[in-house]
Design a protein around this motif. Structure first.
Motif, short mmCIF file in Angstrom:
data_model
loop_
_atom_site.label_atom_id
_atom_site.label_comp_id
_atom_site.label_asym_id
_atom_site.label_seq_id
_atom_site.Cartn_x
_atom_site.Cartn_y
_atom_site.Cartn_z
N ASP A 67 -63.90 22.72 -81.28
CA ASP A 67 -63.11 21.92 -80.33
C ASP A 67 -63.97 21.23 -79.27
N GLU A 68 -64.89 21.98 -78.69
CA GLU A 68 -65.67 21.46 -77.56
C GLU A 68 -66.87 20.61 -77.96
N TYR A 69 -67.47 20.91 -79.12
CA TYR A 69 -68.74 20.27 -79.47
C TYR A 69 -68.70 19.55 -80.82
N ASP A 70 -67.56 19.55 -81.50
CA ASP A 70 -67.42 18.89 -82.80
C ASP A 70 -68.49 19.35 -83.79
N VAL A 71 -68.75 20.66 -83.77
CA VAL A 71 -69.73 21.25 -84.68
C VAL A 71 -69.04 22.42 -85.38
N ILE A 72 -69.25 22.49 -86.67
CA ILE A 72 -68.72 23.60 -87.46
C ILE A 72 -69.83 24.63 -87.65
N ILE A 73 -69.63 25.81 -87.05
CA ILE A 73 -70.57 26.91 -87.29
C ILE A 73 -69.91 27.88 -88.24
N LYS A 74 -70.73 28.63 -88.92
CA LYS A 74 -70.24 29.61 -89.90
C LYS A 74 -70.52 31.02 -89.40
N SER A 122 -62.68 32.99 -82.44
CA SER A 122 -62.46 32.21 -81.22
C SER A 122 -63.69 31.38 -80.87
N ILE A 123 -64.86 31.96 -81.03
CA ILE A 123 -66.10 31.24 -80.74
C ILE A 123 -66.27 30.08 -81.72
N ILE A 124 -66.00 30.32 -82.98
CA ILE A 124 -66.09 29.26 -84.00
C ILE A 124 -65.14 28.12 -83.65
N ALA A 125 -63.90 28.45 -83.27
CA ALA A 125 -62.91 27.43 -82.90
C ALA A 125 -63.34 26.69 -81.63
#
Length: 77
Positions: free
Chosen positions: A48-55, A41-44
């Motif tokens: 969605d909110e910041y246009d950043v992909i975290i792993k 959920s945090i990754i999504a």
């Protein structure tokens, strides 16, 4: 993008944890409600909110919400 908004968005991913428990220094992996689904959920949310992909490793290496915020800021450039 500011830390307060990030904390608010982070807290919104949790149904049973009181919002006032979320601060910059909250060690989110210690929360009773933390799970692999919460991590997803945090990754999504970050996507969605910041246009950043975290792993997953970004979450693993972060202890506090501020740590994760700093990762997002760095990746956002």
């Amino acid at each position: 993008m500011n830390l307060e908004d990030f904390i608010e968005n982070f807290a919104a991913q949790f149904d049973d944890t009181e919002p006032e428990l979320f601060t910059a220094e909250t060690q989110f992996k210690q929360l009773d409600e933390w799970s692999s689904l919460a991590a997803l959920s945090i990754i999504a949310m970050v996507d969605d909110e910041y246009d950043v992909i975290i792993k997953g490793n970004d979450i693993i290496s972060s202890d506090t919400i501020k740590d994760l915020f700093d990762v997002v800021v760095k990746l956002r450039g």
